[in-house]
Design an enzyme around this catalytic site. Structure first.
Site, PDB file in Angstrom:
ATOM      1  N   HIS A 131      11.933  -8.191  -7.119  1.00 48.81           N
ATOM      2  CA  HIS A 131      11.359  -9.490  -7.515  1.00 48.81           C
ATOM      3  C   HIS A 131      11.796  -9.911  -8.914  1.00 48.81           C
ATOM      4  O   HIS A 131      11.114 -10.696  -9.565  1.00 48.81           O
ATOM      5  CB  HIS A 131       9.831  -9.455  -7.380  1.00 48.81           C
ATOM      6  CG  HIS A 131       9.380  -9.346  -5.946  1.00 48.81           C
ATOM      7  ND1 HIS A 131       8.111  -8.955  -5.559  1.00 48.81           N
ATOM      8  CD2 HIS A 131      10.065  -9.581  -4.785  1.00 48.81           C
ATOM      9  CE1 HIS A 131       8.042  -8.958  -4.229  1.00 48.81           C
ATOM     10  NE2 HIS A 131       9.206  -9.329  -3.746  1.00 48.81           N
ATOM     11  N   ARG A 182       1.729 -12.773 -19.528  1.00 45.56           N
ATOM     12  CA  ARG A 182       1.967 -11.550 -18.731  1.00 45.56           C
ATOM     13  C   ARG A 182       3.046 -10.666 -19.360  1.00 45.56           C
ATOM     14  O   ARG A 182       2.938  -9.440 -19.350  1.00 45.56           O
ATOM     15  CB  ARG A 182       2.356 -11.928 -17.299  1.00 45.56           C
ATOM     16  CG  ARG A 182       1.141 -12.389 -16.480  1.00 45.56           C
ATOM     17  CD  ARG A 182       1.510 -12.650 -15.039  1.00 45.56           C
ATOM     18  NE  ARG A 182       2.099 -11.484 -14.405  1.00 45.56           N
ATOM     19  CZ  ARG A 182       2.909 -11.549 -13.345  1.00 45.56           C
ATOM     20  NH1 ARG A 182       3.221 -12.718 -12.811  1.00 45.56           N
ATOM     21  NH2 ARG A 182       3.389 -10.444 -12.801  1.00 45.56           N
ATOM     22  N   CYS A 194      17.360 -25.030 -22.576  1.00 46.27           N
ATOM     23  CA  CYS A 194      18.637 -24.345 -22.327  1.00 46.27           C
ATOM     24  C   CYS A 194      19.692 -24.859 -23.315  1.00 46.27           C
ATOM     25  O   CYS A 194      19.819 -26.076 -23.509  1.00 46.27           O
ATOM     26  CB  CYS A 194      19.063 -24.614 -20.887  1.00 46.27           C
ATOM     27  SG  CYS A 194      20.724 -24.019 -20.512  1.00 46.27           S
ATOM     28  N   ALA A 244      -2.503   6.240  -8.373  1.00 49.85           N
ATOM     29  CA  ALA A 244      -1.166   6.826  -8.537  1.00 49.85           C
ATOM     30  C   ALA A 244      -1.101   7.765  -9.743  1.00 49.85           C
ATOM     31  O   ALA A 244      -0.448   8.809  -9.686  1.00 49.85           O
ATOM     32  CB  ALA A 244      -0.133   5.711  -8.681  1.00 49.85           C
TER      33      ALA A 244
HETATM   34  P1  OAD Z   1      -0.985  -6.228  -4.481  1.00 50.57           P
HETATM   35  O1  OAD Z   1      -1.922  -6.700  -5.536  1.00 50.57           O
HETATM   36  O2  OAD Z   1      -0.838  -7.065  -3.256  1.00 50.57           O
HETATM   37  O3  OAD Z   1      -1.401  -4.756  -4.013  1.00 50.57           O
HETATM   38  C1  OAD Z   1      -1.686  -3.761  -4.953  1.00 50.57           C
HETATM   39  C2  OAD Z   1      -2.007  -2.462  -4.227  1.00 50.57           C
HETATM   40  O4  OAD Z   1      -2.210  -1.468  -5.225  1.00 50.57           O
HETATM   41  C3  OAD Z   1      -3.269  -2.491  -3.371  1.00 50.57           C
HETATM   42  O5  OAD Z   1      -2.988  -1.934  -2.090  1.00 50.57           O
HETATM   43  C4  OAD Z   1      -4.261  -1.613  -4.150  1.00 50.57           C
HETATM   44  O6  OAD Z   1      -5.148  -0.903  -3.297  1.00 50.57           O
HETATM   45  C5  OAD Z   1      -3.316  -0.673  -4.850  1.00 50.57           C
HETATM   46  N1  OAD Z   1      -3.831  -0.042  -6.087  1.00 50.57           N
HETATM   47  C6  OAD Z   1      -4.715  -0.517  -6.995  1.00 50.57           C
HETATM   48  N2  OAD Z   1      -4.871   0.346  -8.012  1.00 50.57           N
HETATM   49  C7  OAD Z   1      -4.061   1.396  -7.748  1.00 50.57           C
HETATM   50  C8  OAD Z   1      -3.767   2.616  -8.432  1.00 50.57           C
HETATM   51  N3  OAD Z   1      -4.321   2.929  -9.597  1.00 50.57           N
HETATM   52  N4  OAD Z   1      -2.876   3.463  -7.857  1.00 50.57           N
HETATM   53  C9  OAD Z   1      -2.289   3.162  -6.673  1.00 50.57           C
HETATM   54  N5  OAD Z   1      -2.530   2.033  -5.989  1.00 50.57           N
HETATM   55  C10 OAD Z   1      -3.395   1.153  -6.515  1.00 50.57           C
HETATM   56  O7  OAD Z   1       0.424  -5.990  -5.209  1.00 50.57           O
HETATM   57  P2  OAD Z   1       1.877  -5.904  -4.546  1.00 50.57           P
HETATM   58  O8  OAD Z   1       1.833  -5.287  -3.199  1.00 50.57           O
HETATM   59  O9  OAD Z   1       2.773  -5.308  -5.568  1.00 50.57           O
HETATM   60  O10 OAD Z   1       5.344 -11.074  -5.866  1.00 50.57           O
HETATM   61  O11 OAD Z   1       2.244  -7.436  -4.405  1.00 50.57           O
HETATM   62  C11 OAD Z   1       3.484  -7.779  -3.858  1.00 50.57           C
HETATM   63  C12 OAD Z   1       3.986  -9.048  -4.479  1.00 50.57           C
HETATM   64  O12 OAD Z   1       2.978 -10.067  -4.373  1.00 50.57           O
HETATM   65  C13 OAD Z   1       4.221  -8.974  -5.987  1.00 50.57           C
HETATM   66  O13 OAD Z   1       5.482  -8.417  -6.329  1.00 50.57           O
HETATM   67  C14 OAD Z   1       4.165 -10.421  -6.374  1.00 50.57           C
HETATM   68  C15 OAD Z   1       2.942 -10.846  -5.601  1.00 50.57           C
HETATM   69  O14 OAD Z   1       2.868 -12.199  -5.266  1.00 50.57           O
HETATM   70  C16 OAD Z   1       5.973 -11.979  -6.615  1.00 50.57           C
HETATM   71  O15 OAD Z   1       5.571 -12.327  -7.699  1.00 50.57           O
HETATM   72  C17 OAD Z   1       7.206 -12.522  -5.971  1.00 50.57           C
END
Ligand code: OAD
Length: 252
Positions: A121, A72, A157, A241
């Site tokens: 995060h 990643r 480490c 976006a």
């Molecule tokens: P998600 O994968 O849960 O949500 C992504 C969002 O982006 C969805 O609502 C999609 O509809 C939207 N999306 C997709 N393509 C897009 C685009 N081109 N423009 C705008 N929006 C778009 O991701 P997060 O909400 O970021 O945590 O997930 C939250 C956390 O869950 C992450 O930070 C991670 C994960 O587990 C950790 O790793 C701690």
């Protein structure tokens, strides 16, 4: 997409004194970085969060977890910020108090030029020891970007000999206190929050939108999907976006 909605969003932004953004994986989607919860391509539909994003998972199979984060990281480093990241960096030039609260660990906001960022995060590249937390360095091999199945033993480490881990927050762990405090302050002080590309499922990050709303901020949601934040939004721009943000900026 209805143009009057863009006009309304632009009116709100233009008259705002302290706008901020709250971003999730969706803002990096157009840079080729997978989101977590898309139905087929989402990371959590192909991999198990228990195995790859918990301290237990790391203890259970260190080569699997380290290899996955190296993949990643290499993907993130090979990617370029997109028009959405660029637009947020431009907003900071117009409003010097503009800030970005992000859940992303890919550093594309800073590479686009944003300076005021809270990383809720963590940052994948902020390597540290799994046991003693001593900071560590590691040269990410960029060719790992092509290998999502990579297995790799984590480096040891230099202080205690245990494994180095990525600097992300895993499930079951607390958020970095300084980043949380900063984000919470910004959410309370802002008068407008752009909520971009986040499903709003992961807490406590998602609660910052409620904090902003409760303190009277307007909410502009930019997400093609109807997310859990939709009921809080004054305007919902259901576009990618990288398309919606430049359209919004053109209207300012
Ligand atoms: P998600 O994968 O849960 O949500 C992504 C969002 O982006 C969805 O609502 C999609 O509809 C939207 N999306 C997709 N393509 C897009 C685009 N081109 N423009 C705008 N929006 C778009 O991701 P997060 O909400 O970021 O945590 O997930 C939250 C956390 O869950 C992450 O930070 C991670 C994960 O587990 C950790 O790793 C701690």
């Amino acid at each position: 997409m209805s143009e009057p909605l863009f006009d309304r969003a632009a009116d709100l932004l233009r008259t705002s004194k302290h706008p901020i953004a709250f971003t999730g994986a969706g803002i990096s989607a157009e840079s080729g970085i997978s989101t977590f919860r898309a139905s087929e391509e989402g990371l959590w539909s192909k991999w198990s969060p228990e195995e790859l994003a918990t301290p237990w998972g790391f203890k259970n199979d260190r080569e699997l977890v380290w290899g996955w984060y190296v993949w990643r990281l290499a993907k993130g480093m090979s990617a370029l910020p997109n028009a959405g990241h660029d637009a947020l960096a431009m907003l900071e030039q117009r409003w010097p108090n503009f800030a970005v609260i992000t859940q992303n660990v890919d550093e594309l906001h800073e590479r686009a030029g944003s300076k005021r960022i809270a990383h809720l995060h963590g940052l994948a590249s902020a390597f540290r020891c799994f046991s003693c937390a001593a900071p560590a360095t590691f040269d990410v091999p960029l060719d790992a970007a092509d290998n999502p199945q990579l297995r790799m033993p984590p480096p040891a480490c230099l202080h205690c000999g245990d494994s180095i881990r990525p600097g992300v927050v895993w499930f079951g762990e607390g958020l970095p206190q300084d980043q949380w405090n900063q984000a919470d302050d910004w959410a309370m002080q802002c008068d407008l929050m752009l909520v971009i590309g986040t499903s709003g499922i992961v807490q406590p990050a998602a609660s910052l939108v409620d904090v902003a709303r409760r303190n009277g901020a307007k909410i502009i949601l930019i997400d093609p999907s109807v997310t859990s934040h939709a009921t809080l939004a004054d305007v919902h721009l259901r576009e990618a976006a990288g398309v919606a943000l430049p359209k919004l900026l053109q209207r300012l």
